[in-house]
Enzyme design. Sequence first.
Site, short mmCIF file in Angstrom:
data_model
loop_
_atom_site.label_atom_id
_atom_site.label_comp_id
_atom_site.label_asym_id
_atom_site.label_seq_id
_atom_site.Cartn_x
_atom_site.Cartn_y
_atom_site.Cartn_z
N ASP A 61 0.86 -1.18 0.00
CA ASP A 61 0.00 0.00 0.00
C ASP A 61 0.90 1.23 0.00
O ASP A 61 2.12 1.12 0.05
CB ASP A 61 -0.95 -0.04 1.20
CG ASP A 61 -0.20 -0.04 2.53
OD1 ASP A 61 1.04 0.15 2.52
OD2 ASP A 61 -0.84 -0.24 3.57
N ASP A 240 -8.09 -7.25 0.60
CA ASP A 240 -7.15 -7.62 1.65
C ASP A 240 -7.84 -7.34 2.96
O ASP A 240 -8.69 -6.46 3.04
CB ASP A 240 -5.87 -6.76 1.59
CG ASP A 240 -6.10 -5.37 2.13
OD1 ASP A 240 -6.67 -4.54 1.41
OD2 ASP A 240 -5.76 -5.11 3.30
N CYS A 278 -13.55 -28.31 6.63
CA CYS A 278 -12.28 -27.68 6.26
C CYS A 278 -11.17 -28.73 6.18
O CYS A 278 -11.06 -29.60 7.03
CB CYS A 278 -11.93 -26.59 7.27
SG CYS A 278 -10.37 -25.77 6.92
N CYS A 280 -7.89 -27.94 6.17
CA CYS A 280 -6.61 -27.32 6.52
C CYS A 280 -5.83 -28.21 7.50
O CYS A 280 -6.36 -29.14 8.10
CB CYS A 280 -6.82 -25.92 7.10
SG CYS A 280 -7.24 -25.88 8.85
N CYS A 283 -7.52 -28.32 11.01
CA CYS A 283 -8.77 -29.07 11.11
C CYS A 283 -8.59 -30.57 10.88
O CYS A 283 -9.39 -31.35 11.36
CB CYS A 283 -9.81 -28.50 10.15
SG CYS A 283 -10.39 -26.87 10.66
N HIS A 309 -5.92 -21.85 10.01
CA HIS A 309 -7.31 -22.18 9.65
C HIS A 309 -8.05 -20.96 9.07
O HIS A 309 -8.68 -21.05 8.03
CB HIS A 309 -8.10 -22.72 10.83
CG HIS A 309 -9.57 -22.71 10.55
ND1 HIS A 309 -10.17 -23.66 9.75
CD2 HIS A 309 -10.53 -21.80 10.85
CE1 HIS A 309 -11.45 -23.35 9.60
NE2 HIS A 309 -11.70 -22.23 10.26
ZN LIG Z 1 -9.48 -25.50 9.05
#
Ligand SMILES: [Zn+2]
Length: 345
Positions: A61, A240, A278, A280, A283, A309
């Site tokens: 930025d 963002d 999820c 990830c 998880c 996560h």
């Molecule tokens: Zn997750």
Amino acid sequence: MPVGTQATVKGLTQRDLSEDLGVRLLLANTYHLYLRPGHELIRKMGGLHRFMSWPHAILTDSGGYQVFSLSGLREIDEHGVLFRSHLDGELHTFTPQSTVDVQIAFGSDILMVLDECTAYPVSHEYARESMHRTVGWARQACARLRHLAKEISTRHALFPIVQGSMFRDLRRECAAALRDLDADGYAIGGLSVGEPRPLSMEMVEATEDLLPRARPRYAMGVGMPEELAEYVARGVDMMDCVLPSRNARNGCLFTSEGRLIIKHARYRDDERPIDERCQCYTCTRYSRAYLRHLFLSGEILYVVLATRHNVRRYLDIMSEIRQAILSGSFPEYLRCVRAVSEDAG
Ligand SMILES: [Zn+2]
């Protein structure tokens, strides 16, 4: 884009971001990195990509937002802004030219022009004066980059920023003026400054038909998970937000079924992952009970797992949106998102 304010996304390694989460574009903050460690040091270290060991693209930025929100005692005129560092109180000046120079020293792939992000609410008169200043700064920044491009071998994109506070006429006037710059992309700034959410959406809509369709549009500093599809529906391609990482640290986890506050007693012996849908790292391996324990104990590992996560959740939402657009089912997807968020709220 995950936000790496200090050239790091708090709690994640560059390997987590690149290999595990598949991030290809990160945001870093010009104001913070200019003050510490300084753009000349980063240039000397081979630029921001090498300094932070990041193999993909970086957007920086302009520093404008932080100058107006963090720093003390400032003067502003058509040449730029004089501000005090929030670190040591020293005086510094940002001009449209100097912020381009600083971002070129970083080696950023996408640079933003210096803009004035007005507080909310503000008078139409001040918003108008400020918007004209931002347009003038955008012209100067573009001229500066064209000049530098003759001397450097690398290619950089520069996005001007639509401002105009919460006034539709000013937003449109600003977008029309910026369009003449034929920029690589366009940002919509001055959102998420405390205004009611329908108003933010209205301000994005205000310039939807004016910004060139073939260039990316970037809504700065937004939004909540359920709002991402709303921005996309209004023509936004890039966003963002510090929310996924900041909220993770505060104990607020985003799931496909809404928010989960990990400290709640009901998760004390809950063996399920944060989000059963999820995939990830967190998880697929850890229970809510374990994460709650780490959070209450103030363990660093909590931040690592929770951030992983939440960032993944945001990236998954964007991926769902892309798939929906490609398969022609985005209107249906948007209806579902709206139905779920009405149920929740
Ligand atoms: Zn997750």
